[in-house]
Design an enzyme around this catalytic site. Structure first.
Site, mmCIF file in Angstrom:
data_model
loop_
_atom_site.group_PDB
_atom_site.id
_atom_site.type_symbol
_atom_site.label_atom_id
_atom_site.label_comp_id
_atom_site.label_asym_id
_atom_site.label_seq_id
_atom_site.Cartn_x
_atom_site.Cartn_y
_atom_site.Cartn_z
ATOM 1 N N LYS A 173 0.837 -1.199 0.000
ATOM 2 C CA LYS A 173 0.000 0.000 0.000
ATOM 3 C C LYS A 173 0.875 1.254 0.000
ATOM 4 C CE LYS A 173 -0.189 -0.503 4.978
ATOM 5 N NZ LYS A 173 -0.880 -1.121 6.090
ATOM 6 N N ARG A 194 -10.437 -0.168 14.754
ATOM 7 C CA ARG A 194 -10.363 0.654 13.541
ATOM 8 C C ARG A 194 -11.437 0.139 12.597
ATOM 9 N NH1 ARG A 194 -4.597 1.053 10.452
ATOM 10 N NH2 ARG A 194 -5.118 -1.086 9.863
ATOM 11 N N TYR A 202 14.211 32.104 4.559
ATOM 12 C CA TYR A 202 13.009 32.829 4.981
ATOM 13 C C TYR A 202 13.099 33.248 6.444
ATOM 14 C CZ TYR A 202 10.415 31.482 0.784
ATOM 15 O OH TYR A 202 9.993 31.335 -0.498
ATOM 16 N N MET A 239 9.833 25.173 0.147
ATOM 17 C CA MET A 239 8.970 24.204 -0.526
ATOM 18 C C MET A 239 9.789 23.254 -1.392
ATOM 19 S SD MET A 239 5.792 24.822 -3.105
ATOM 20 C CE MET A 239 4.813 25.806 -2.007
HETATM 21 C C1 LIG Z 1 -0.144 -1.833 6.907
HETATM 22 C C2 LIG Z 1 -0.690 -3.069 7.421
HETATM 23 C C3 LIG Z 1 0.135 -4.152 7.769
HETATM 24 C C4 LIG Z 1 1.645 -4.088 7.752
HETATM 25 O O1 LIG Z 1 2.137 -3.464 8.910
HETATM 26 P P1 LIG Z 1 3.691 -3.282 9.189
HETATM 27 O O2 LIG Z 1 3.803 -2.771 10.550
HETATM 28 O O3 LIG Z 1 4.202 -2.338 8.175
HETATM 29 O O4 LIG Z 1 4.295 -4.633 9.020
HETATM 30 C C5 LIG Z 1 -0.467 -5.332 8.112
HETATM 31 N N1 LIG Z 1 -1.818 -5.440 8.164
HETATM 32 C C6 LIG Z 1 -2.639 -4.418 7.878
HETATM 33 C C7 LIG Z 1 -4.094 -4.611 7.973
HETATM 34 C C8 LIG Z 1 -2.114 -3.193 7.508
HETATM 35 O O5 LIG Z 1 -2.933 -2.179 7.227
#
Ligand SMILES: *Cc1c(COP(=O)(O)O)cnc(C)c1O
Length: 811
Positions: free
Chosen positions: A480, A578, A706, A755
């Site tokens: 992701k 969550r 700045y 920036m």
């Molecule tokens: C991002 C995520 C992981 C991986 O977590 P890490 O700490 O990066 O290993 C595993 N499971 C879910 C549901 C996640 O969202």
């Protein structure tokens, strides 16, 4: 080559049931992905700790491969397929290479040492090439697998060999010696690298020297620490910048020049590089040429033309969504084969284009050489071949899809950017062709800040976590947020080959992009939005189901599409709070799922909130216990047997006993652990680098940036670098809190980060405009930046903006 089965079995200590007297093959392969595998291949199925080529035998038989050396024999050999059964396929591969090498009798240089091996090898190849048909190790192929591969490249036209050998622990060199069988030895610098594999320096030196058993001369630096291990002084031919008693004594008085003293003679050479490491490599090369009785004039002439060795193939983003593989520094037949395999592994589109210069391979008549080049390109199913140079444009003109140009300039004059769209392009040319000009036209124009990603390191890290798991435990990798900022396609491609089981993305878009790049692994979408359901089904993406509302919506959608057993993944909330079903939702979940066969529960999972925190160990164990119990409830009521998974990276590290049937690896793959000890065992993956745009001096009391936040005390030398908070550098890292590395020195960030730019203090650092700057890297790990800024490495990594160009490489 053709070999009697009985002889072959003797050489590799194999048993076979092959009902034939001899086997015939033209090349040896160990790479299941190579499109060069065919009925003429002899395939050695190597089985490493984490990658077993036996898995691909079925595919290879389909591609026509007939002869296999294996350690596990499939039960039945299909008609015409021959298996040679050995105890250890790597040893068999090495024995075969040693046998093969012994068929040739010409001078062979064996090079080892801690640093400089590859540069010395490439330079000697350049220096000796005009007079010999040289075979050399490609790239840095110097390992237990790389050396046999290199030696198997020898053929009858060669009459000089240069091979490098690298070892990481005791007892490895003896094997490499039997494969290389060097007649002349070169020892480059002995440094402290790879020390973990050796008890002490003596052991390391002794082991390296094993390569030189049987050489008629050994070339090395006059260095007491090494020399004390060598009894036979008459075997040595030494060089030095310090000891005038060395056989060749160098003096570097004047910039750009060396004086070479040997015997009672002396001469001068112009040298193009003079960093200390360059000088040692140049001295090694000159000493070797003198030993080979090259004239002073010829040495001086060729040496002045030495060039920087570019060792790695780089993958870059190209114009119009092309992917560019830049190998614009060499063009010989052996390296072309490697580059084509690399192209196949890294392509992100179905269409492949190769831009190739004349191929230099002394010893073969031109017509025969290009017949082989043409056949190789065709077997690799290249959609378009652009040949540049007088020889290639003439010899390959009859080939399908071939476009010839007599020179690089002729190609550049006709160049139309629009002709390159959504394809993977390999650019491969000998140095003289200046293909870097072509690359710069094809490269996506972004600024000079790049994030370099080491794919070998990614693989190392995957294997590290796998070593904590049972072989049967499946692995899902989270890619992701662009692979935590590191690029999702490239990483996904590598993972697909390393046989992971699932990919995880956050949104459907990310999954669609992976599918469009040709990724076929199952992909789970963690936050599926109702608006994306249609696209998800079209692209075979599997949703995480976390609520009754979402379940009902997806079920209805899937029904309308006439889905049958569409894979879904049930998320349980065991304490993270969550997303996910809670205990009291389970009855309703069961009630919806039980009567339908539109959906199939492939996996059930939950997420740990604090797997990296020792103080919450009990909480984590409660989460796991609750998860296991809820899973049982679901599996019994639904009469299903899904995969269960709950561990993330820190979970794998701290709770491997709860790995269940699958784990979800995230940040650890990218080289960052949540624990200091853990991170130490990982390889560094990504380096963010940029360049110095401008240098200036500011006097005492002047301000920089700045709001005049930095005030100079005394004269300060300031470098401006083109990276700012829009590239993802936290603004809080400015104002003397953070730093970058320039020429291996720390340079503090002064004033506020802008920036697109920031300023750093380089007083006392010898640097010039255009010099490279490391922003994050091994010297400045994101873990450290995160710690100082009170955040977590995840935030720093995923914030690096997409306008920063990603470059992937493999060593
Ligand atoms: C991002 C995520 C992981 C991986 O977590 P890490 O700490 O990066 O290993 C595993 N499971 C879910 C549901 C996640 O969202």
């Amino acid at each position: 080559m053709k070999i009697k089965v009985s002889d072959f079995c003797k050489i590799v200590s194999a048993k076979t049931l092959a009902g034939v007297a001899e086997i015939v093959f033209t090349h040896v392969s160990i790479d299941s992905r190579s499109l060069q595998n065919n009925e003429h291949s002899l395939f050695f199925a190597l089985d490493g700790a984490h990658h077993d080529a036996h898995q691909f035998i079925g595919d290879l038989i389909q591609k026509g491969v007939r002869n296999f050396v294996v350690s596990k024999e499939p039960l039945v050999a299909p008609e015409g397929v021959h298996f040679f059964r050995v105890d250890n396929t790597l040893i068999a591969f090495q024995k075969f290479a040693a046998y093969y090498r012994a068929q040739f009798d010409f001078p062979v240089i064996g090079i080892t040492g801690s640093r400089g091996k590859t540069v010395v090898k490439e330079w000697l190849n350049f220096l000796l090439n005009p007079d010999h048909n040289v075979i050399k190790s490609p790239k840095s192929y110097n390992s237990q697998v790389g050396v046999p591969l290199s030696v198997l490249g020898i053929d009858h036209k060669h009459n000089f060999g240069i091979f490098e050998a690298g070892i990481s622990t005791v007892n490895e060199m003896e094997t490499l010696q039997t494969i290389i069988q060097p007649t002349l030895g070169i020892l480059t610098a002995i440094g402290s690298d790879h020390d973990e594999g050796f008890e002490n320096l003596t052991e390391k030196i002794t082991e390296k020297l094993r390569l030189f058993k049987g050489v008629s001369k050994l070339i090395l630096e006059e260095d007491a620490a090494v020399l004390q291990h060598l009894k036979n002084r008459s075997l040595l031919y030494t060089w030095s910048f310090i000891q005038p008693t060395a056989d060749v004594f160098f003096i570097h008085k004047q910039s750009g020049q060396l004086t070479v003293n040997y015997g009672d003679r002396a001469f001068e050479v112009d040298i193009p590089f003079e960093e200390p490491a360059d000088l040692a490599n140049i001295a090694t090369c000159i000493t070797t040429l003198l030993w080979l009785e090259y004239s002073e004039a010829l040495i001086a002439q060729r040496l002045s033309k030495l060039y920087r060795v570019e060792m790695r193939l780089q993958v870059k983003n190209g114009i119009h969504q092309c992917t560019l593989i830049d190998d614009s520094y060499s063009s010989d037949f052996q390296s072309l084969k490697i580059a084509l395999d690399f192209l196949e592994k890294h392509k992100t589109h179905t269409d492949k284009t190769v831009i190739l210069s004349d191929v230099f391979q002394s010893g073969l008549p031109e017509v025969e050489l290009y017949r082989q080049v043409g056949a190789l390109l065709q077997s690799n199913k290249i959609n378009r071949i652009i040949g540049i140079g007088p020889a290639i444009s003439k010899q390959l003109q009859g080939l399908k899809n071939f476009y010839g140009y007599s020179s690089t300039d002729a190609f550049l004059q006709k160049f139309a950017a629009d002709e390159f769209q959504q394809e993977t392009i390999l650019v491969k040319g000998a140095r003289g062709f200046q293909f870097q000009k072509i690359c710069s036209l094809l490269e996506e124009k972004t600024h000079e800040t790049v994030l370099e990603i080491n794919l070998n390191a990614v693989r190392h890290n995957l294997n590290f976590y796998r070593s904590k798991l049972r072989p049967s435990t499946k692995v899902m990798v989270m890619v992701k947020a662009f692979g935590y900022g590191n690029g999702s396609f490239e990483i996904a491609k590598l993972l697909a080959h390393d046989k992971i089981d699932y990919l995880g993305v956050a949104f459907a878009d990310e999954g669609i992009a992976l599918r469009k790049a040709g990724i076929q692994l199952p992909i789970i979408v963690m936050n599926p939005e109702i608006s994306a359901f249609s696209a998800m089904i079209a692209y075979d993406l599997e949703p995480e189901i976390y609520s009754i509302r979402e379940l009902k919506a997806f079920l209805q959608f899937a029904q309308e599409k006439n889905a049958y057993q569409y894979p879904i993944h049930i998320k349980l909330d065991t304490g993270m709070h969550r997303l996910g079903f809670e205990d009291h939702n389970l009855d309703e979940l069961i009630a919806v799922l039980k009567p339908t066969n539109v959906l199939e529960v492939k996996t059930i999972f939950s997420h740990l909130s604090s797997s990296d925190m020792a103080e919450y160990r009990a909480f984590t164990l409660d989460q796991i216990a609750l998860f296991v119990q809820q899973c049982s409830r679901l599996t019994e009521a639904l009469e299903i047997d899904p995969i269960r998974h709950i561990l993330n990276t820190s979970g794998i590290y701290h709770f491997p006993e709860h790995q269940l049937e699958m784990v979800r690896l995230g940040i650890g793959l990218y080289g960052v652990g949540n624990d200091v000890e853990e991170t130490k065992q990982l390889a560094h993956v990504s380096t963010l680098r940029t360049v110095i745009l401008q240098l200036r001096r500011v006097s005492d009391g002047e301000s920089v940036g700045y709001a005049r936040r930095f005030r100079s005390k005394g004269v300060t030398k300031i470098a401006t670098i083109p990276i700012g908070y829009a590239d993802g550098i936290p603004r809080a890292w400015g104002n003397e809190k953070g730093y970058v590395y320039i020429k291996e020195c720390k340079a503090t960030i002064v004033g506020s980060i802008c920036m697109d730019m920031m300023m750093v203090d380089v007083s006392g650092i010898e640097c010039e405009e255009g010099d490279s700057v490391i922003v994050f890297g091994p010297e400045i790990p994101v873990t450290e930046v995160a710690r100082q800024l009170n955040t977590i490495p995840y935030e720093i990594m995923t914030s690096i903006s997409q306008r920063v160009k990603r470059i992937f490489y493999e060593e």
